[in-house]
Design a protein around this motif. Sequence first.
Motif, PDB file in Angstrom:
ATOM      1  N   GLU A 284      -5.491-111.080   3.050  1.00  0.00           N
ATOM      2  CA  GLU A 284      -4.777-112.347   2.880  1.00  0.00           C
ATOM      3  C   GLU A 284      -3.277-112.140   3.014  1.00  0.00           C
ATOM      4  OE1 GLU A 284      -5.900-114.042  -0.836  1.00  0.00           O
ATOM      5  OE2 GLU A 284      -7.950-114.540  -0.173  1.00  0.00           O
ATOM      6  N   ARG A 285      -2.799-111.019   2.458  1.00  0.00           N
ATOM      7  CA  ARG A 285      -1.376-110.703   2.568  1.00  0.00           C
ATOM      8  C   ARG A 285      -0.983-110.419   4.016  1.00  0.00           C
ATOM      9  NH1 ARG A 285       3.720-111.596   1.220  1.00  0.00           N
ATOM     10  NH2 ARG A 285       5.023-109.725   1.208  1.00  0.00           N
ATOM     11  N   ILE A 286      -1.837-109.676   4.716  1.00  0.00           N
ATOM     12  CA  ILE A 286      -1.578-109.369   6.127  1.00  0.00           C
ATOM     13  C   ILE A 286      -1.583-110.652   6.955  1.00  0.00           C
ATOM     14  CG2 ILE A 286      -2.538-108.253   8.180  1.00  0.00           C
ATOM     15  CD1 ILE A 286      -3.485-105.986   6.332  1.00  0.00           C
ATOM     16  N   HIS A 287      -2.535-111.528   6.677  1.00  0.00           N
ATOM     17  CA  HIS A 287      -2.614-112.802   7.397  1.00  0.00           C
ATOM     18  C   HIS A 287      -1.357-113.633   7.158  1.00  0.00           C
ATOM     19  CE1 HIS A 287      -3.730-117.084   7.811  1.00  0.00           C
ATOM     20  NE2 HIS A 287      -4.374-116.658   8.877  1.00  0.00           N
ATOM     21  N   PHE A 288      -0.880-113.633   5.929  1.00  0.00           N
ATOM     22  CA  PHE A 288       0.330-114.394   5.610  1.00  0.00           C
ATOM     23  C   PHE A 288       1.524-113.848   6.390  1.00  0.00           C
ATOM     24  CE2 PHE A 288       4.189-115.000   3.049  1.00  0.00           C
ATOM     25  CZ  PHE A 288       4.209-116.383   2.969  1.00  0.00           C
ATOM     26  N   ILE A 289       1.661-112.532   6.446  1.00  0.00           N
ATOM     27  CA  ILE A 289       2.775-111.910   7.170  1.00  0.00           C
ATOM     28  C   ILE A 289       2.664-112.191   8.663  1.00  0.00           C
ATOM     29  CG2 ILE A 289       3.810-109.686   7.823  1.00  0.00           C
ATOM     30  CD1 ILE A 289       2.982-108.687   5.014  1.00  0.00           C
ATOM     31  N   PHE A 290       1.437-112.095   9.205  1.00  0.00           N
ATOM     32  CA  PHE A 290       1.210-112.322  10.635  1.00  0.00           C
ATOM     33  C   PHE A 290       1.562-113.747  11.045  1.00  0.00           C
ATOM     34  CE2 PHE A 290      -1.994-109.074  12.548  1.00  0.00           C
ATOM     35  CZ  PHE A 290      -1.113-108.055  12.242  1.00  0.00           C
ATOM     36  N   HIS A 291       0.991-114.713  10.308  1.00  0.00           N
ATOM     37  CA  HIS A 291       1.084-116.093  10.789  1.00  0.00           C
ATOM     38  C   HIS A 291       1.066-117.144   9.691  1.00  0.00           C
ATOM     39  CE1 HIS A 291       1.074-118.866  14.114  1.00  0.00           C
ATOM     40  NE2 HIS A 291      -0.026-119.492  13.690  1.00  0.00           N
ATOM     41  N   GLY A 292       0.507-116.780   8.538  1.00  0.00           N
ATOM     42  CA  GLY A 292       0.398-117.764   7.466  1.00  0.00           C
ATOM     43  C   GLY A 292       1.730-118.319   7.031  1.00  0.00           C
ATOM     44  N   VAL A 293       2.750-117.476   7.009  1.00  0.00           N
ATOM     45  CA  VAL A 293       4.087-117.928   6.597  1.00  0.00           C
ATOM     46  C   VAL A 293       4.602-119.019   7.520  1.00  0.00           C
ATOM     47  CG1 VAL A 293       5.305-116.139   7.937  1.00  0.00           C
ATOM     48  CG2 VAL A 293       6.396-117.148   5.915  1.00  0.00           C
TER      49      VAL A 293
ATOM     50  N   LYS B 227      -7.588-109.619  -1.004  1.00  0.00           N
ATOM     51  CA  LYS B 227      -6.153-109.813  -1.233  1.00  0.00           C
ATOM     52  C   LYS B 227      -5.293-109.144  -0.165  1.00  0.00           C
ATOM     53  CE  LYS B 227      -6.398-112.226  -5.063  1.00  0.00           C
ATOM     54  NZ  LYS B 227      -5.903-113.632  -5.108  1.00  0.00           N
ATOM     55  N   LEU B 228      -5.672-107.928   0.229  1.00  0.00           N
ATOM     56  CA  LEU B 228      -4.879-107.207   1.225  1.00  0.00           C
ATOM     57  C   LEU B 228      -4.872-107.945   2.553  1.00  0.00           C
ATOM     58  CD1 LEU B 228      -3.235-104.789   2.181  1.00  0.00           C
ATOM     59  CD2 LEU B 228      -5.390-103.590   2.642  1.00  0.00           C
TER      60      LEU B 228
END
Length: 212
Positions: free
Chosen positions: A91-100, A88-89
């Motif tokens: 995944e959250r970092i990935h979302f902030i980096f580029h997933g968004v 989960k952590l």
Amino acid sequence: MPKNYVSNSTESSRMFKSSFLEAFSKVHYSVPLFIFVPVITYFSWKALGPGAMAWYTFVGVVFAGLFFWTFTEYFMHRFVFHFTPRGKLMERIHFIFHGVHHDYPNDAKRLVMPPSVSIPLATGFYFLFTVFLSEYYVAAFYSGFMAGYLFYDMSHYALHHANFKSAFWKKLKKHHMQHHYSDASKGYGVSSDIWDRVFDSNANRAPKSNSI
């Protein structure tokens, strides 16, 4: 094309509960110009003025820095922004980096790097270059490197929000749109497709023939 995005709205989705953190996650596309054009100007002056570098040497070193940026752009996009998160952590970092960006690809305020990211990265690369190059060669090399970064940032915004007439920009836009809307494992270059061609990750490449 598969719908692998949440929304194509130009409005920003909220990333953080904290309004303070949220403010640092968004930026107008012109901000990098105000920050880094003076930086490029200063280091160019440093190489040509105090460094007394010959103009042809300066041009060559600047182009070397620009070329190195193209590889940095590809490497970071492919292996840092598109790393496979575990847990989960991460995944959250990935979302902030580029997933968004892949979920909301046309979010007008998340298409260039915010200063909270770009300034520390730019500083880190500068000190990295000082390990390998002398003071005035660093100045010229860094000027080219940062010019490449600015071209990347401005190109990225334009590819999502501008309509082009020239064949070059149409091809580049198609390359990037295929990365977003067709296959995110291809087309990692944004400002050029040089390294996608080298490493066989070009979304625009023709299928290989099986004929002998």
